[in-house]
Design a protein around this motif. Structure first.
Motif: not given
Length: 320
Positions: A34, A36, A86, A89-90, A92-93, A95-96, A119
């Motif tokens: 994925t 972003a 924003d 968030t990407m 630290d995710n 899955n991104i 992170k």
């Protein structure tokens, strides 16, 4: 005297360790990953992302649209805090696997100091874009991470070659460019780490924690919509900051839509760059296909490249 020699030894060891520091390459993408799309600078309120989303789907990737897409704060995509949250968030995710900046303009520098890369350092991912995104490229390079200078989601007029080069960069496929000889090229060959991006941004970052480190590097520069005297000012600033004397080579991308004053500066943009860099006797490629044009080929900043400039052609080969 002994104390003085001790400090010299420490300085030499520190310099050698810095020279041996190996850039961290984020994991390459694979089908099913994925990516972003976020805004770090100028707003993107138009419904214009479908072509880019289709590119990614055709490459086997999933897409997440950030909350900054569609935000409208004068010229910017929301407040500095909204853009930082924003992006954070990407980062630290888990899955991104890559973050694609939607467009340039101005504003990334206003949010860079709001970001926490803790992170990201533990689980790095690709950051992609050009122009104002040079802020992120330079900052990440100082942290020891590679990133991709390439087309952005709004680059709907990008050539097929430019899009394919980004796909290759993201998936870790071989990147090698051969371009015709330009009359002003300076011949020679060099090996080194590729750094750089937009000249105006690099110039604006000097003296900050995101400032470019040119030591033993190969520098890529490009720019858009600048006055010729300002190009001279920026190049002179790089020179006076010691950024040019330690370079191994230079790649000059698109210098697009340059302007002159009523009283001419007296040199065109390539002549300005040539005039400032000539004393260093290093290979230089002019008009490399990267920058503010449809034919914006991807460059992996932070990777080692081999640069070969001859009277027949010029080659840029990514070697690691």
């Amino acid at each position: 005297m002994k104390k003085y020699l001790f400090y010299i030894l420490i300085s030499v060891v520190s310099s050698n360790l810095q020279a041996q520091k190996k850039m961290i390459i984020p994991p390459y993408l694979k089908k099913g990953d994925t990516i972003a799309i976020v805004a770090t600078a100028r707003k993107n309120v138009e419904d214009n992302l479908q072509p880019a989303i289709e590119w990614l789907h055709n490459w086997g990737l999933e897409v997440v649209i950030g909350k900054t897409i569609g935000l409208d704060k004068n010229q910017l995509a929301g407040t500095d805090e909204e853009r930082a949250v924003d992006f954070q968030t990407m980062m630290d995710n888990p899955n991104i696997k890559a973050i694609w900046c939607v467009r340039g303009g101005y504003g990334t520098v206003r949010m860079i100091d709001l970001l926490d890369f803790t992170k990201f350092k533990q689980s790095p991912k690709w950051v992609i874009g050009f122009s104002d995104v040079t802020v992120l490229h330079s900052h990440l390079n100082n942290l020891g991470f590679a990133s991709i200078h390439g087309i952005m989601p709004v680059s709907v007029k990008a050539t097929e070659e430019a899009k394919e080069s980004l796909r290759k960069a993201l998936f870790g496929e071989s990147l090698e460019y051969t371009v015709p000889c330009e009359p002003m090229n300076r011949y020679g060959s060099a090996k080194g780490e590729l750094v750089g991006g937009n000249l105006s941004i690099l110039y604006s970052l000097l003296g900050s924690s995101s400032a470019i480190d040119c030591t033993d590097k190969i520098l890529f520069i490009e720019d858009l919509d600048e006055y010729l005297y300002h190009i001279d000012r920026m190049m002179m600033n790089l020179k006076r900051n010691g950024c040019l004397e330690s370079l191994k080579g230079i790649i000059v991308g698109g210098m697009t839509k340059m302007h002159d004053n009523e009283i001419p500066w007296g040199k065109n943009v390539l002549e300005i760059i040539d005039d400032v860099t000539k004393p260093y006797h290093i290979p230089v490629i002019y008009n490399f296909p990267a920058g503010h044009s449809a034919d914006n080929h991807a460059l992996v900043l932070g990777k080692q490249i081999y640069l070969d400039v001859t009277d027949l052609e010029s080659k840029v080969l990514f070697t690691d």
